[in-house]
Design a protein around this motif. Structure first.
Motif, short mmCIF file in Angstrom:
data_model
loop_
_atom_site.label_atom_id
_atom_site.label_comp_id
_atom_site.label_asym_id
_atom_site.label_seq_id
_atom_site.Cartn_x
_atom_site.Cartn_y
_atom_site.Cartn_z
N LEU A 596 4.50 -17.09 -4.80
CA LEU A 596 4.48 -15.89 -4.88
C LEU A 596 4.32 -15.88 -3.49
O LEU A 596 4.26 -16.55 -2.67
CB LEU A 596 2.71 -15.84 -5.12
N ARG A 597 4.92 -14.73 -3.10
CA ARG A 597 4.90 -14.67 -1.92
C ARG A 597 5.08 -13.60 -0.79
O ARG A 597 4.30 -12.52 -1.18
CB ARG A 597 6.72 -14.23 -1.83
N ASP A 598 4.74 -13.84 0.48
CA ASP A 598 4.10 -12.48 1.21
C ASP A 598 5.41 -11.35 1.56
O ASP A 598 6.54 -11.53 2.07
CB ASP A 598 3.67 -13.17 2.41
N THR A 599 5.17 -10.55 1.69
CA THR A 599 6.24 -9.16 1.84
C THR A 599 6.65 -9.57 3.20
O THR A 599 5.92 -10.42 4.18
CB THR A 599 5.49 -7.83 1.73
N ALA A 600 7.17 -8.64 4.08
CA ALA A 600 7.31 -8.23 4.95
C ALA A 600 6.46 -8.42 5.64
O ALA A 600 7.03 -8.25 6.90
CB ALA A 600 9.00 -8.34 5.81
N GLU A 601 5.34 -6.95 5.57
CA GLU A 601 4.55 -6.58 6.33
C GLU A 601 4.11 -7.98 6.83
O GLU A 601 2.33 -8.00 7.69
CB GLU A 601 3.39 -6.18 5.70
N GLY A 602 3.80 -9.61 5.86
CA GLY A 602 3.06 -10.96 6.36
C GLY A 602 2.03 -10.82 5.86
O GLY A 602 1.52 -10.09 4.65
N PRO A 603 1.01 -11.88 5.88
CA PRO A 603 0.04 -12.76 4.47
C PRO A 603 -1.30 -11.68 4.46
O PRO A 603 -1.56 -11.55 4.10
CB PRO A 603 -0.53 -13.80 5.32
N HIS A 604 -1.54 -10.62 5.45
CA HIS A 604 -3.16 -9.98 5.34
C HIS A 604 -2.25 -8.39 5.08
O HIS A 604 -3.50 -7.74 5.08
CB HIS A 604 -3.30 -9.69 6.77
N VAL A 609 4.87 -10.55 -3.36
CA VAL A 609 6.05 -10.44 -4.45
C VAL A 609 5.58 -11.64 -5.35
O VAL A 609 5.92 -12.49 -4.80
CB VAL A 609 7.49 -10.60 -3.40
N LEU A 610 5.32 -11.69 -6.57
CA LEU A 610 5.59 -12.21 -7.94
C LEU A 610 7.28 -12.87 -8.08
O LEU A 610 7.32 -11.99 -8.10
CB LEU A 610 4.27 -11.99 -8.47
N ILE A 611 7.51 -13.87 -8.07
CA ILE A 611 8.85 -14.14 -8.67
C ILE A 611 9.00 -15.13 -9.58
O ILE A 611 8.40 -16.07 -8.87
CB ILE A 611 9.80 -14.53 -7.19
#
Length: 617
Positions: A596-604, A609-611
């Motif tokens: 599970l990753r954050d998008t470019a908008e950040g952790p909040h 994004v689930l890879i």
């Protein structure tokens, strides 16, 4: 003394009350333990999620006696005093949940191959191969797909494109029947541990390249890769026609049914050629009107003139104004009574469709569709087939029957006035105005905004996740919108093709996708997709699950994704944080490696994004 008597009376009253309650519970318990008792029983059915009110009614069973022990133990004793209980609605479940919607590990994953076991460094617990909780086989025929489809024994990483155009591993598609049927026609041959594709076909015995050159010389205006960008190949064999058009900047969707020549589409997809299981039958194909600049049939086993030409009417709907129909078949060139009659019937039908036979040479005949409605309007009033009425939407395709009428062209010529490739990829087409949206913004602004948004996403994937090293070829965008994701892959020069899927739950943007020079299909993700297992290298899903969770079983969609994903393939899911926990759990249960990753908008941000990676072994 009076106080003492009062206290004594209260104690006696409490004692009597306690004894009464105890006796009551004892009596109820005794009655409960008895096999027969009278009770109101309600049989629950699936609730309507859209209902606004709650209705309460008295059960019709309130005067009947039931044996609760037999109900609990599910005994097979017949009780003729009971009225038969109607069975609950049959719900097809393809996921990893039980009937109550609870995650379970009691799911079927296919035949166990001990050579395929590998200890993954995954968050998922590795299941012991001898664990009896998991059944290692798929269900019986017609019992539904509630399992993980195993790869054939000896499955290898697919040969990358462009080598895969000419050869694939035998172990990946271990079906030699087609090679036996077509061994003398230069379609496909078995050579050691590979299938090889010489590029031949039933009608182009000198090879697909020479055949394509012949068509280009017959009608130079076809201009493959410039004027003609999107092609439909009907009854495609192993899709050599489409495979060789790829080098000419042409996207060819190859379709064929699952018939006596089994696995044609599976071979095509293993080669890295766009293909789907489909057949001209009783319903419209799942593509919009005016989708293809050229439709090709080389001995495609379709009787175009049957039922007053209803199948050729479907071709007419799919063919762009001014587009070409190429027919290579025996009636074109053989002079036998039966075949000559078939040719006469074909000429009669195409004349009534206002098609112009522009060239007939050797075994190839090419017709052109008119560019406007003038010919249709000048026909006699009794000429059949008639024009479709104004109520028919030619772009409505999901479970829509074939129509015995001619689809008229748009008066504003939208769908016909498209630019040439590659300029059309980024030009907002005129058919944008036909798309119905719940939005006040300009459709052209939405089109440009989506293109910019998807380009930033793909640029980020390529930059940080090294997509150019993934050797992607077959890609699917599961909620494609206007096709911005596919366009971004082309802009970044990834040598792949994209199947743009437009869900039935949203606006029908397929006409725009085809006008851009891309491929797409309408689909309902509550149902299986028309393709073979191990079909795609990459599945991309943006905002799909948060929308479809109200219609479909999420685990069913994930299980279908696993079926069509090649071992070694990848899944990228961009969606709301509200669904990510469930998606992670299902991905782990399937056996994917999930991150599970954050998008470019950040952790909040409200999105993640689930890879997911499907391991090769």
């Amino acid at each position: 003394m009076n106080g003492f008597d009062l206290s004594k009376s209260l104690i006696l009253g409490k004692t009597a009350g306690f004894v009464f309650v105890a006796l009551a519970f004892f009596y109820i318990g005794k009655q409960w333990s008895d096999g027969n008792y009278r009770r109101i029983i309600f049989f629950n059915s699936n609730s309507n999620a859209n209902a606004k009110t709650l209705t309460i009614s008295i059960s019709p069973n309130h005067n009947k006696t039931f044996n609760i022990i037999s109900l609990i133990n599910n005994t097979k004793e017949d009780d003729h005093s009971l009225a038969p209980v109607p069975p609950p609605p049959v719900v097809q479940r393809l996921g990893l949940v039980d009937k109550n919607g609870v995650m379970t590990d009691d799911f079927e994953i296919g035949e166990f191959d001990p050579d395929g076991v590998e200890n993954w460094n995954n968050e998922t617990e590795v299941v012991n191969a001898d664990d009896e909780r998991i059944r290692r086989h798929c269900p019986e025929k017609d019992k539904g797909l509630n399992c993980l489809v195993p790869a054939p024994k000896g499955y290898k990483a697919p040969i990358p494109w462009p080598r895969s155009r000419d050869e694939v591993w035998y172990s990946n598609v271990p079906h030699a029947q087609l090679a036996e049927y077509k061994g003398g026609q230069n379609w496909i041959v078995v050579k050691k541990d590979k299938f090889r594709f010489p590029g031949g076909g039933t009608q182009f015995i000198h090879g697909a390249d020479q055949y394509i050159d012949q068509i280009s010389k017959m009608i130079p205006e076809i201009a493959f890769g410039h004027h003609t960008r999107v092609v439909l190949d009907v009854g495609c064999g192993v899709a050599s026609f489409g495979a060789y058009l790829t080098s000419r900047n042409v996207l060819t969707l190859s379709i064929a049914p699952k018939d006596v020549h089994e696995n044609q589409i599976q071979f095509a997809l293993e080669r890295g050629v766009p293909a789907m299981v489909a057949a001209f039958a009783t319903r419209r194909l799942l593509y919009p009107s005016q989708a293809f600049e050229l439709i090709h049939c080389s001995r495609c086993r379709v009787n175009w003139t049957r039922d007053d030409g209803i199948l050729l009417l479907e071709v007419n709907r799919l063919l762009r104004a001014g587009g070409y129909f190429v027919w290579a078949a025996q009636p074109v060139y053989k002079h036998e009574p039966i075949l000559e009659q078939q040719w006469e019937d074909m000429m009669n039908l195409t004349n009534r469709l206002c098609w112009n036979l522009v060239k007939k040479e050797g075994y190839i005949a090419i017709w052109q569709k008119p560019i406007d409605n003038s010919c249709y309007l000048n026909r006699g009033s009794e000429t059949k087939p008639p024009l479709c009425d104004n109520q028919d939407n030619p772009d409505s395709v999901w479970y829509v029957d074939l129509k015995p009428c001619i689809t008229p062209l748009s008066e504003d010529k939208s769908g016909a006035n498209i630019t040439t490739w590659p300029a059309r990829l980024h030009n907002p087409p005129e058919r944008l105005l036909t798309i119905t949206f719940d939005a006040f913004a300009s459709r052209k602004d939405l089109f440009k905004a989506e293109s910019k948004y998807q380009k930033e996403i793909v640029d980020g994937y390529i930059r940080s996740l090294h997509w150019k090293k993934l050797k992607l070829r077959n890609v699917m965008d599961m909620r494609a919108g206007f096709g911005g994701f596919a366009a971004a892959l082309i802009d970044n020069q990834l040598d792949c093709w994209v199947m743009n899927v437009v869900p039935v739950s949203g606006p029908n943007t397929l006409p725009v996708i085809y006008d851009r020079g891309l491929l797409g299909v309408m689909h309902d993700w509550c149902e299986p997709f028309d393709t073979y297992p191990r079909t795609y290298d990459l599945l991309h899903a943006s905002n799909l699950f948060s929308i479809e969770q109200n219609r479909c079983n999420i685990s069913s969609i994930m299980l279908e994704m696993n079926r069509i994903l090649r071992p070694g393939g990848h899944v990228y899911i961009r969606d709301s944080v509200m669904v990510m926990d469930e998606l992670q759990e299902i991905g782990k249960a399937i056996g994917w490696h999930v991150t599970l990753r954050d998008t470019a908008e950040g952790p909040h941000a409200s999105y993640r994004v689930l890879i997911c990676d499907k391991r090769l072994k």
